[in-house]
Write an enzyme that holds these catalytic residues in place. Structure first.
Site, short mmCIF file in Angstrom:
data_model
loop_
_atom_site.label_atom_id
_atom_site.label_comp_id
_atom_site.label_asym_id
_atom_site.label_seq_id
_atom_site.Cartn_x
_atom_site.Cartn_y
_atom_site.Cartn_z
N GLU A 1 0.82 -1.20 0.00
CA GLU A 1 0.00 0.00 0.00
C GLU A 1 0.87 1.26 0.00
O GLU A 1 0.59 2.22 -0.71
CB GLU A 1 -0.91 -0.01 1.23
CG GLU A 1 -2.20 0.75 1.03
CD GLU A 1 -3.24 0.35 2.07
OE1 GLU A 1 -4.09 -0.50 1.74
OE2 GLU A 1 -3.20 0.85 3.20
N GLU B 1 2.25 1.67 -3.38
CA GLU B 1 1.20 2.17 -4.29
C GLU B 1 0.99 3.67 -4.08
O GLU B 1 0.88 4.43 -5.04
CB GLU B 1 -0.10 1.39 -4.04
CG GLU B 1 -1.20 1.71 -5.02
CD GLU B 1 -2.48 0.92 -4.73
OE1 GLU B 1 -2.53 0.15 -3.74
OE2 GLU B 1 -3.44 1.09 -5.50
N CYS C 1 -8.60 -2.33 3.41
CA CYS C 1 -8.60 -3.60 4.13
C CYS C 1 -9.90 -3.92 4.85
O CYS C 1 -10.08 -5.01 5.35
CB CYS C 1 -7.43 -3.66 5.10
SG CYS C 1 -7.13 -2.12 5.91
N SER D 1 -6.95 1.83 -2.54
CA SER D 1 -5.80 1.03 -2.89
C SER D 1 -6.33 -0.29 -3.46
O SER D 1 -7.38 -0.77 -3.05
CB SER D 1 -5.00 0.75 -1.62
OG SER D 1 -4.27 -0.43 -1.75
N LYS E 1 -15.62 -10.13 7.23
CA LYS E 1 -14.54 -10.98 6.71
C LYS E 1 -15.07 -12.34 6.26
O LYS E 1 -14.49 -12.97 5.38
CB LYS E 1 -13.46 -11.19 7.78
CG LYS E 1 -12.71 -9.92 8.16
CD LYS E 1 -11.55 -9.65 7.25
CE LYS E 1 -10.94 -8.29 7.51
NZ LYS E 1 -10.19 -7.77 6.37
N GLU F 1 -16.23 -11.54 2.90
CA GLU F 1 -15.09 -11.20 2.03
C GLU F 1 -14.37 -12.46 1.53
O GLU F 1 -14.03 -12.56 0.35
CB GLU F 1 -14.09 -10.31 2.80
CG GLU F 1 -12.90 -9.86 1.96
CD GLU F 1 -11.80 -9.20 2.80
OE1 GLU F 1 -11.58 -9.64 3.95
OE2 GLU F 1 -11.17 -8.25 2.31
N GLU G 1 -13.38 -13.26 -6.43
CA GLU G 1 -12.04 -12.88 -6.89
C GLU G 1 -10.96 -13.12 -5.83
O GLU G 1 -9.77 -12.96 -6.11
CB GLU G 1 -12.03 -11.42 -7.34
CG GLU G 1 -12.24 -10.37 -6.26
CD GLU G 1 -13.71 -10.13 -5.91
OE1 GLU G 1 -14.56 -10.96 -6.31
OE2 GLU G 1 -14.00 -9.14 -5.21
N CYS H 1 -11.14 -2.12 14.05
CA CYS H 1 -11.42 -3.56 14.21
C CYS H 1 -11.60 -4.00 15.65
O CYS H 1 -12.26 -5.00 15.90
CB CYS H 1 -10.28 -4.38 13.62
SG CYS H 1 -10.21 -4.32 11.85
FE1 HC0 Z 1 -8.74 -5.90 11.00
FE2 HC0 Z 1 -7.13 -6.36 9.17
S1 HC0 Z 1 -6.75 -4.95 10.92
S2 HC0 Z 1 -9.25 -5.57 8.83
O1 HC0 Z 1 -8.88 -3.81 10.89
O2 HC0 Z 1 -6.25 -4.38 7.35
O3 HC0 Z 1 -11.04 -7.74 10.92
O4 HC0 Z 1 -7.93 -6.88 13.68
O5 HC0 Z 1 -7.48 -8.64 10.58
O6 HC0 Z 1 -7.38 -8.47 7.03
O7 HC0 Z 1 -4.34 -7.15 9.56
C1 HC0 Z 1 -10.23 -7.01 11.08
C2 HC0 Z 1 -8.34 -6.45 12.75
C3 HC0 Z 1 -7.73 -7.53 10.40
C4 HC0 Z 1 -7.26 -7.64 7.81
C5 HC0 Z 1 -5.37 -6.92 9.37
C6 HC0 Z 1 -6.59 -5.19 7.98
#
Ligand code: HC0
Ligand code: SF4
Length: 574
Positions: free
Chosen positions: A283, A286, A303, A323, A362, A365, A370, A507
């Site tokens: 990132e 980039e 992310c 990104s 997640k 995701e 993809e 998170c």
């Molecule tokens: Fe997160 Fe992550 S930090 S999104 O905020 O970027 O869920 O803890 O694992 O993938 O590393 C959540 C937290 C993660 C990812 C990382 C990011």
């Protein structure tokens, strides 16, 4: 200031304080159900709908809901009059008359606020019996299950989705006995604009909104013949998992978590933080590339799958600003099934990657089509922090007495920059630590970007990088994200880098974390713990992680190069 008496004790509080808050200051507990205090001190209790918190106020004929009644000079309150207690019990009895009684089999057993209330108020029989509303369970998505038979109409989810996240998926529809909280036209969640941020799940007091479970899939994987099962843990898990085992919020349990994962039978115990460092390499490269070649700015961190959903649904003409980096746990999966598989001489088809995440989006995701490389899914199964705690309990592991253990190598070493991904502002701070040194070519003290820490809705700051005044913004919560995206669209936001996280505080406040039951101080303690973890690390910058350097030397080549692009980057679709 206003002076009043509660249960015979005098207290002076600010004007506008509610009876409930004033009582709290005296350590007087009043039961609540719809009331929920958010991280930004807003409360969800509008319109004081549940009436569980009623109290007796001298001189008033009716009982007053303490969560929405402001204090008044000379007020005399009794929170435990027989009339108040009976009224509360009746409210709960009425709720239970239209609620399943299958607590033993319920997902929220021992974690349900309605169940706790029934216990606290000594409900022993059900005087009201009658017809019960029936609804079909909505398990259309990879992330969230809606079971409206368990809804108590507290409207917390509605406030969260409409006012805080401003997505507008859930709202009260129909009237009287038929009233229900649902998406428009009662569409299945998977067919709505839901971002799967999971914040509605975080605030639901019962099991009306819960997560989709993948624990059985993980047990099957661990017990499957000939499979190498790799687990990775997100940065935010280590500062919250302990809460499930009685530790004070803000206790860091990384070592015990690793030991528990090994006891559960995972073959390799790795760290998503390693991949967070990898993400920063990509990132930051980039960003520097866009900065030096007149590319599109601002660059937005990519992310958080919740915010990416918001972007794809509501800003389809802005898909070129984030990104292109996959999120760290997806990058981790791609690296595991290539680099690690080659090193270990294992067929990638025999590797199962399990992510332990604080996040419900997640789960979605990982299923995006993809998110694969050369026909192998990056990540096979995602479980939440709560699910990991359940597995540890199911396996009878005595968590508190475990000896600390270290992650396995080579995908288990990380810098402090990887840790702070878990808190709002952390990804940006980590990126700036690396981008600054990429531009100047000089190593310095690790940047501590205090201005972007904490959970204010939108944080702005600037930093000089080799003569360029780099302007940054950090937001958490999707309502704030929408605001900043609208500002960018209108040409009103002149930033170079923006970090967006869907959940309050980042998170650490994800929809898969241990329930906080309205105590948002817990989020603050998790954030403090994350920065402590960073400050205590010898390695503080992603680009100094020796295993990251090795990965590029041995396998990927240049950061942001061809191979990295194929494996670690993605695209967004409206
Ligand atoms: Fe997160 Fe992550 S930090 S999104 O905020 O970027 O869920 O803890 O694992 O993938 O590393 C959540 C937290 C993660 C990812 C990382 C990011
Ligand atoms: Fe709304 Fe988020 Fe819940 Fe979806 S997951 S309904 S967007 S609060």
């Amino acid at each position: 200031q206003v002076t009043l008496t509660i249960n015979g004790r005098q207290i002076t509080v600010d004007e506008g304080t509610t009876i409930l808050e004033a009582a709290k200051k005296l350590n007087i507990h009043i039961p609540t159900l719809c009331y929920f205090k958010l991280h930004d001190d807003r409360t969800i209790n509008d319109p004081g709908s549940c009436r569980v918190c009623v109290v007796e106020v001298e001189g008033r004929r009716n009982l007053a809901p303490s969560c929405s009644t402001p204090v008044a000079e000379g007020m005399n309150v009794n929170t435990s009059s027989i009339r108040a207690i009976k009224a509360r019990r009746s409210v709960v009895e009425l709720l239970l008359s239209d609620h399943p009684h299958e607590c033993l089999l319920c997902e929220k057993n021992l974690n349900c606020e309605l169940q706790s209330l029934a216990a606290e108020l000594g409900v022993r029989e059900l005087p009201y019996q009658g017809k019960k509303a029936t609804y079909e369970i909505d398990n259309s998505s990879y992330s969230i299950i809606r079971d409206m038979e368990k809804c108590v109409y507290c409207r917390r989810c509605e406030t969260m989705c409409n006012e805080v996240q401003q997505i507008g998926v859930l709202s009260g529809v129909y009237r009287g006995f038929n009233s229900v909280v649902a998406p428009a036209f009662n569409l299945p969640m998977a067919e709505t604009n839901c971002t799967f941020c999971g914040q509605c799940v975080s605030v639901c007091p019962t099991a009306s909104l819960t997560e989709v479970h993948y624990i059985p899939d993980v047990w099957n994987a661990i017990n499957a013949e000939g499979k190498h099962v790799v687990v990775q843990t997100a940065p935010a898990v280590r500062v919250a998992l302990g809460e499930e085992f009685g530790y004070e919020p803000g206790t860091i349990v990384t070592g015990k978590m690793v030991a528990a994962l090994r006891s559960l039978g995972f073959d390799s115990v790795f760290d998503t933080d390693f991949a967070a460092d990898l993400t920063i390499m990509e990132e930051a490269s980039e960003f520097v590339h866009r900065l030096q070649h007149g590319g599109k700015l601002p660059i937005l961190t990519s992310c958080c799958p919740g915010w990416i959903q918001l972007l794809e649904h509501s800003f389809p003409d802005m898909l070129d600003i984030p990104s292109t980096c996959k999120s760290p746990h997806q990058m981790f999966g791609a690296i595991t099934k290539t680099y690690f598989a080659e090193k270990m001489n294992i067929n990638p088809k025999d590797i199962i990657v399990v992510s332990v995440m604080p996040c419900l989006a997640k789960k979605f995701e990982a299923h995006r089509p993809e998110m694969e490389y050369e026909g192998n899914r990056d990540v096979d199964i995602v479980i939440s922090t709560r699910e990991l705690a359940k597995m540890i309990k199911e396996a009878g592991i005595d968590f508190t007495s475990l000896e600390d253990e270290d992650f396995d190598n080579p995908l288990g070493v990380s810098s402090g920059a990887g840790d702070i991904f878990a808190a709002s502002g952390g990804v940006l701070e980590a990126a700036v630590r690396t981008a600054a040194e990429m531009v100047t070519g000089k190593a310095g003290e690790p940047i501590e970007f205090i201005d972007v820490r904490g959970y204010d809705g939108i944080k702005e700051a600037s930093i000089d990088i080799d003569g360029t005044n780099v302007k940054v913004a950090v937001t958490n919560g999707l309502g704030n994200a929408r605001k900043i995206l609208n500002d960018i669209k209108a040409g009103k936001a002149e930033y170079h880098i923006i970090e967006i996280m869907a959940c309050p505080g980042g998170c650490i406040g994800g929809g898969g974390q241990p329930y906080i039951h309205g105590d948002s101080d817990i989020l603050k303690k998790r954030i403090e713990a994350i920065y402590k973890e960073d400050a205590n690390k010898e390695l503080r910058k992603s680009h100094e992680n020796p295993y990251i350097k090795k990965l590029y030397d041995e396998y990927l080549g240049e950061p942001y190069g061809t191979k990295a692009h194929e494996m670690l980057h993605t695209h967004f679709t409206p």
